[in-house]
Design an enzyme around this catalytic site. Structure first.
Site, PDB file in Angstrom:
ATOM      1  N   CYS A 110       0.833  -1.213   0.000  1.00 20.30           N
ATOM      2  CA  CYS A 110       0.000   0.000   0.000  1.00 20.30           C
ATOM      3  C   CYS A 110       0.871   1.268   0.000  1.00 20.30           C
ATOM      4  O   CYS A 110       1.849   1.359   0.741  1.00 20.30           O
ATOM      5  CB  CYS A 110      -0.911  -0.006   1.221  1.00 20.30           C
ATOM      6  SG  CYS A 110      -2.064   1.379   1.228  1.00 20.30           S
ATOM      7  N   CYS A 125       0.182   4.960   6.943  1.00 27.15           N
ATOM      8  CA  CYS A 125      -0.456   4.733   8.252  1.00 27.15           C
ATOM      9  C   CYS A 125       0.547   4.045   9.182  1.00 27.15           C
ATOM     10  O   CYS A 125       1.014   2.938   8.894  1.00 27.15           O
ATOM     11  CB  CYS A 125      -1.709   3.885   8.081  1.00 27.15           C
ATOM     12  SG  CYS A 125      -2.768   4.452   6.731  1.00 27.15           S
ATOM     13  N   CYS A 181       0.336   0.313  10.299  1.00 31.09           N
ATOM     14  CA  CYS A 181      -0.087  -0.730   9.360  1.00 31.09           C
ATOM     15  C   CYS A 181       1.047  -1.557   8.751  1.00 31.09           C
ATOM     16  O   CYS A 181       1.949  -1.020   8.099  1.00 31.09           O
ATOM     17  CB  CYS A 181      -0.914  -0.114   8.244  1.00 31.09           C
ATOM     18  SG  CYS A 181      -1.654  -1.392   7.194  1.00 31.09           S
ATOM     19  N   CYS A 219     -16.130  -9.838   5.376  1.00 33.36           N
ATOM     20  CA  CYS A 219     -15.546  -8.516   5.130  1.00 33.36           C
ATOM     21  C   CYS A 219     -14.272  -8.644   4.302  1.00 33.36           C
ATOM     22  O   CYS A 219     -13.311  -9.276   4.740  1.00 33.36           O
ATOM     23  CB  CYS A 219     -15.195  -7.845   6.453  1.00 33.36           C
ATOM     24  SG  CYS A 219     -16.551  -7.806   7.619  1.00 33.36           S
ATOM     25  N   CYS A 255     -19.270  -6.955   3.434  1.00 32.30           N
ATOM     26  CA  CYS A 255     -18.619  -5.718   3.851  1.00 32.30           C
ATOM     27  C   CYS A 255     -17.315  -5.622   3.066  1.00 32.30           C
ATOM     28  O   CYS A 255     -16.709  -6.653   2.743  1.00 32.30           O
ATOM     29  CB  CYS A 255     -18.340  -5.766   5.350  1.00 32.30           C
ATOM     30  SG  CYS A 255     -17.452  -4.302   5.953  1.00 32.30           S
ATOM     31  N   CYS A 265     -19.600   1.253   8.412  1.00 26.77           N
ATOM     32  CA  CYS A 265     -18.816   0.641   9.482  1.00 26.77           C
ATOM     33  C   CYS A 265     -17.622   1.568   9.683  1.00 26.77           C
ATOM     34  O   CYS A 265     -16.770   1.686   8.794  1.00 26.77           O
ATOM     35  CB  CYS A 265     -18.368  -0.757   9.070  1.00 26.77           C
ATOM     36  SG  CYS A 265     -17.229  -1.520  10.252  1.00 26.77           S
ATOM     37  N   ARG A 281     -18.015  -3.075  17.760  1.00 27.43           N
ATOM     38  CA  ARG A 281     -17.269  -4.327  17.545  1.00 27.43           C
ATOM     39  C   ARG A 281     -15.944  -4.324  18.306  1.00 27.43           C
ATOM     40  O   ARG A 281     -15.127  -3.414  18.158  1.00 27.43           O
ATOM     41  CB  ARG A 281     -17.003  -4.576  16.055  1.00 27.43           C
ATOM     42  CG  ARG A 281     -16.286  -5.935  15.834  1.00 27.43           C
ATOM     43  CD  ARG A 281     -16.075  -6.311  14.377  1.00 27.43           C
ATOM     44  NE  ARG A 281     -17.324  -6.336  13.665  1.00 27.43           N
ATOM     45  CZ  ARG A 281     -17.701  -5.431  12.767  1.00 27.43           C
ATOM     46  NH1 ARG A 281     -16.905  -4.445  12.447  1.00 27.43           N
ATOM     47  NH2 ARG A 281     -18.865  -5.519  12.187  1.00 27.43           N
TER      48      ARG A 281
END
Ligand code: SAM
Ligand code: DTB
Ligand code: SF4
Length: 332
Positions: A71, A75, A78, A115, A146, A206, A278
């Site tokens: 990616c 972040c 991550c 998801c 999702c 979400c 969650r």
């Protein structure tokens, strides 16, 4: 900040006056909830939860990373960011048939929602062809769907919705003030723009965040205020405990006090009582007793299956025993 007496005066305990859906929460009110004696806070949260949900039922979602690693974003938490030297290497997008086999196994294991996650800043229109096929075929299995694919435009959100996507996950992750400490390759406003595209396209939202990234109590309160003052509360609010991964900038972050994690779930539940909170990443390192406190604080959903996206999650055997011990049933 108001003291305990004052917040109880402003919002009486739920047996006196039910927790209603409010969209005008302030930072001071959130901080005052965080500051309640633990027993009062949990009592309020559990009572709020019972107004909208079966307190002994927990929904189970199953994650699958359909496009792992590589990616371009930065972040700091991550393992999938290409710029950090982690064990996660870039892979190509999965084949639809392989995704379907995983979804069938997840359904057989009791998950009601599947998801699909992709390590993208944003999907290309051509990526969405395959994602939309995955979505409609997973839905044909009788599961809720999702996806979490990064930022999407209005027209991309419409395509996903038309393909049968029930939920779009897009986290704000932390407070607006702390955001640039964690991510510099996009802004908080970018995040909110995608959330409104998702809403406009008619999908369920979400949206939650991560705690334990070195943020202050004020940041945790501010993050929840951002969520709870959206025009519509997200239907699903994942609260992740940071999973520290070697090679990421946050790998050495000191652990957050677990009681503060439980408080975050409880305050989220009081501020957004009709949303499903969650208990998300971080369960692998949590004791059963800590997870039980999270359910008591109003968590109504977990991720099941041996992996989250790239990191481990407790297996079904462990979760089955925990649910049995707590008298919890897995459900929609
Ligand atoms: N790339 C897309 C995006 O950022 O929206 C989708 C995938 S991204 C991995 C989904 C979410 O996973 C992030 O927003 C973050 O909240 C969560 N996440 C990622 N790494 C994490 C970690 N180490 N600990 C806890 N949560 C994490
Ligand atoms: C969310 O809030 N947490 C999930 C899901 N939404 C996409 C992701 C957790 C990822 C944890 C780190 C990993 O496994 O890579
Ligand atoms: Fe990329 Fe999402 Fe990871 Fe950020 S959280 S680096 S956008 S995969």
């Amino acid at each position: 900040m108001p003291d305990t007496m004052e917040i109880n005066d402003i919002h009486p305990a739920p047996h006196l006056d039910s927790e209603s859906i409010r969209h005008d929460w302030t930072r001071d009110e959130a901080l005052a909830l965080f500051a309640l004696p633990f027993n009062d806070l949990i009592y309020r949260a559990q009572a709020a939860h019972r107004q909208y949900f079966d307190a002994n039922a927990v929904q189970m979602s199953n994650l699958l990373s359909v496009k792992t690693g590589g990616c371009p974003e930065d972040c700091a938490y991550c393992p999938q960011a290409a710029r950090y030297d982690t064990d996660t290497k870039a892979e190509k997008i999965m084949d639809v048939d392989d995704v379907l086999s995983e979804a069938k196994a997840a359904k057989a294991g009791g998950a009601t929602r599947f998801c699909m996650g992709a390590a993208w800043r944003n999907p290309k229109d051509s990526d969405l062809d395959k994602i939309c096929t995955m979505v409609s075929e997973v839905r044909d299995l009788g599961m809720e769907t999702c996806a979490t694919l990064g930022m999407v435009t209005d027209s991309q959100a419409e395509r996903l919705s038309a393909a049968g996507l029930d939920y779009y996950n897009h986290n704000i992750d932390t407070s607006e003030a702390y955001y640039s400490e964690i991510i510099t390759t996009r802004t908080y406003a970018d995040r909110l723009d995608t959330l409104s595209a998702v809403r406009q396209a008619g999908m369920k939202v979400c949206c939650g965040g991560i705690v334990g990234m070195g943020e202050s109590p004020d940041d945790r309160a501010a993050m929840l205020v951002t969520l709870a003052t959206l025009a519509e509360h997200p239907e699903s609010v994942p609260v992740n405990m940071l999973v520290t991964v070697e090679g990421t900038p946050l790998s050495e972050t000191p652990k957050l006090d677990p009681i503060e994690f439980v408080r975050t779930i409880a305050v989220a539940k009081i501020m957004m009582p009709a949303s499903v909170i969650r208990l998300s990443a971080g369960r692998e390192e949590m004791s059963d007793e800590l997870q039980a406190l999270c359910f008591l604080a109003g968590a109504g959903s977990i991720f099941v299956g041996p992996r989250l996206l790239t990191t481990p999650n407790p297996g079904r055997d462990h979760d089955d025993i925990l649910f049995e011990r707590l008298g919890i049933t897995g459900t929609q």
